[in-house]
Scaffold this active site. Structure first.
Site, PDB file in Angstrom:
ATOM      1  N   ASP A 199       0.711  -1.222   0.294  1.00 39.60           N
ATOM      2  CA  ASP A 199      -0.349   0.076   0.215  1.00 39.60           C
ATOM      3  C   ASP A 199       0.779   1.181  -0.145  1.00 39.60           C
ATOM      4  O   ASP A 199       1.812   1.147   1.053  1.00 39.60           O
ATOM      5  CB  ASP A 199      -0.916   0.334   1.165  1.00 39.60           C
ATOM      6  CG  ASP A 199      -1.591   0.905   1.610  1.00 39.60           C
ATOM      7  OD1 ASP A 199      -1.254   2.072   0.628  1.00 39.60           O
ATOM      8  OD2 ASP A 199      -2.542   1.125   2.266  1.00 39.60           O
ATOM      9  N   HIS A 200       0.967   1.829  -0.788  1.00 42.41           N
ATOM     10  CA  HIS A 200       1.473   3.133  -1.188  1.00 42.41           C
ATOM     11  C   HIS A 200       1.508   4.178  -0.526  1.00 42.41           C
ATOM     12  O   HIS A 200       2.233   4.951   0.140  1.00 42.41           O
ATOM     13  CB  HIS A 200       1.993   3.963  -2.773  1.00 42.41           C
ATOM     14  CG  HIS A 200       3.690   4.383  -2.813  1.00 42.41           C
ATOM     15  ND1 HIS A 200       4.279   4.669  -1.930  1.00 42.41           N
ATOM     16  CD2 HIS A 200       4.107   4.062  -4.792  1.00 42.41           C
ATOM     17  CE1 HIS A 200       5.415   4.998  -2.739  1.00 42.41           C
ATOM     18  NE2 HIS A 200       4.912   3.967  -4.470  1.00 42.41           N
ATOM     19  N   ARG A 201       0.894   4.169   0.041  1.00 43.38           N
ATOM     20  CA  ARG A 201       0.053   5.279   1.242  1.00 43.38           C
ATOM     21  C   ARG A 201       0.788   5.251   2.278  1.00 43.38           C
ATOM     22  O   ARG A 201       1.389   6.093   3.403  1.00 43.38           O
ATOM     23  CB  ARG A 201      -0.987   4.948   1.347  1.00 43.38           C
ATOM     24  CG  ARG A 201      -2.126   5.445  -0.027  1.00 43.38           C
ATOM     25  CD  ARG A 201      -3.716   5.233   0.641  1.00 43.38           C
ATOM     26  NE  ARG A 201      -3.921   3.894   1.304  1.00 43.38           N
ATOM     27  CZ  ARG A 201      -4.787   3.433   2.167  1.00 43.38           C
ATOM     28  NH1 ARG A 201      -6.637   4.511   1.586  1.00 43.38           N
ATOM     29  NH2 ARG A 201      -5.688   2.376   2.318  1.00 43.38           N
TER      30      ARG A 201
END
Length: 439
Positions: A411-413
């Site tokens: 999850d790039h967040r």
């Protein structure tokens, strides 16, 4: 006085379930703690225990009924000395009480809405935007969460709470604003999904049969759609040498002590080593042991590793809690128990909810490599391919090694590329030098 048995909530997110089976029939004596029914959710079949003593006077919801809402009466228990006539008397008394109170009841929205300056009560409750203070819309945290889940544009609502605050019931009364989102979003609108009737027209009548979706398949579809629509995935792939691990595994299995039944007390699998390696890697790279929330990043102290288990019609992901603290035999025994009960749909919600990461292993099916979809609210998932002999360059020579390809979905967040790479590098260190797991 007759007591209603209500549809229980088996998890914080459960809204409805299936009344799978009645284990008692009308007229049976009930003691507190008796298992009287089985409830089937999207993930498990759970037992319902009676909390009162008496006689099962009436079954309201028949077994096999789908989509029974939480807190709906499903049966009535009669107290000692009561017969079925008490059920009707109780119902009539309840109706009479409701009728007496009816004239003094007012609609909740009318009673609680406080008009803002220059506004009239006759204005629509929905569609009139709530005035903002410096761009802020006043809404409760629960209302904001529900609005996000139901695709409701919260800025277009007028609240019925104190001072016009938007609360949960305003979200429940609002319609999803898909059309508004499509016209106001700066992103290009997605092509709508093909309707069922359009799909059926493509295929020749009689060339197929329709198999209805069960609750599990519907929830899986909903969660995976949510994951791909709301989580910005990226993927990292690395290859690990398994030869040292396979040697250690063989030695440990050969030296397993015998139990009372003369069978070895453990038989470690490669997956047990993978779970332990992932748990230790998360401890080494704590920046990856996280969960994204709007309020802030949750940085977890322990490595709770979910493990995908295929069952008929779906998938479970039971969680090995504090996996970094457990020995390989402990992980092996726990996974055997969790997987066995998962296939029988006998896991409790706390055994498959949460987790900080997950492992999905399709190596036993001969899959060389693949990318897995993140299971919210986790921030990563490791997709494990088959261990196979491959030619590998070592220095100036080509040697044959047993290699396993793994792909980490992030999850790039929550996890950036460098952090994800460090996590995979730490994972490979433990896989290729398994003695480090024993320290």
């Amino acid at each position: 006085m007759p007591t209603n048995v209500l549809m229980p909530a088996l998890s914080p997110t459960m809204e409805k379930g299936k009344l799978a089976k009645w284990l008692k029939k009308e007229g049976d004596q009930i003691k507190s703690g008796d298992v009287i029914a089985e409830i089937e959710t999207d993930k498990a079949t759970m037992e319902v225990e009676a909390v009162d003593e008496g006689t099962l006077g009436k079954i309201i919801v028949a077994e096999g009924t789908d989509d029974v809402a939480v807190n709906t009466p499903i049966a009535v228990i009669l107290a000692e000395g009561e017969d079925r006539s008490a059920i009707e008397q109780s119902r009539q008394t309840s109706q009479a009480g409701a009728a007496v109170q009816a004239p003094v009841q007012r609609p909740a929205a009318q009673a609680s809405v406080i008009p803002l300056p220059g506004q009239q009560r006759s204005e629509p409750a929905v569609k009139t935007p709530l005035p903002r203070t410096n761009g802020r819309v006043f809404a409760s945290p629960l209302a904001r969460r529900l609005a996000k889940q139901r695709n409701v544009v919260i800025a277009q609502l007028r609240g019925s709470g104190p001072h016009g605050r938007i609360i949960a019931r305003d979200i429940a009364a609002a319609k999803p604003a898909a059309a508004a989102a499509a016209t106001t979003s700066p992103l290009p609108a997605l092509m709508p999904a093909m309707a069922d009737d359009a799909i059926l027209k493509i295929y020749e009548p009689g060339s197929y049969e329709i198999v209805p979706h069960d609750n599990m398949r519907r929830v899986i579809a909903s969660r995976l759609l949510q994951a791909k629509q709301t989580i910005p995935h990226f993927y990292l792939t690395i290859a690990c040498a398994l030869d040292a691990l396979l040697g250690v595994r063989e030695k440990l299995n050969n030296h397993a002590p015998l139990g009372k039944d003369k069978a070895p007390e453990w038989k470690l699998s490669v997956n047990d080593f993978i779970i332990k390696s992932m748990a230790l890697a998360l401890q080494r790279v704590p920046e990856a042991n996280v969960t994204w929330t709007e309020a802030g990043m949750l940085r977890h102290k322990h490595s709770d590793v979910g493990v995908a288990v295929a069952i008929e019609g779906g998938l479970f992901t039971p969680v090995v809690r504090k996996a970094e603290t457990k020995t390989l035999p402990q992980i092996s025994a726990e996974m055997k128990d969790l997987a066995s009960r998962a296939r029988k749909r006998r896991l409790a919600p706390h055994e498959y909810q949460g987790g900080t990461t997950a492992v999905s292993n399709l190596g036993m099916y001969g899959i060389r490599e693949f990318s897995a979809v993140i299971n919210p609210p986790q921030a990563t998932i490791l997709a494990v391919g088959v261990g196979e002999k491959r030619p590998v360059v070592e220095g100036e020579a080509i040697v044959i090694k047993t290699m396993m390809t793994v792909t980490l979905s992030c999850d790039h967040r929550a996890v950036d590329g460098v952090v994800g790479s460090e996590l995979l590098r730490a994972f490979r260190t433990y896989i290729e030098d398994p003695a480090l797991m024993l320290v």
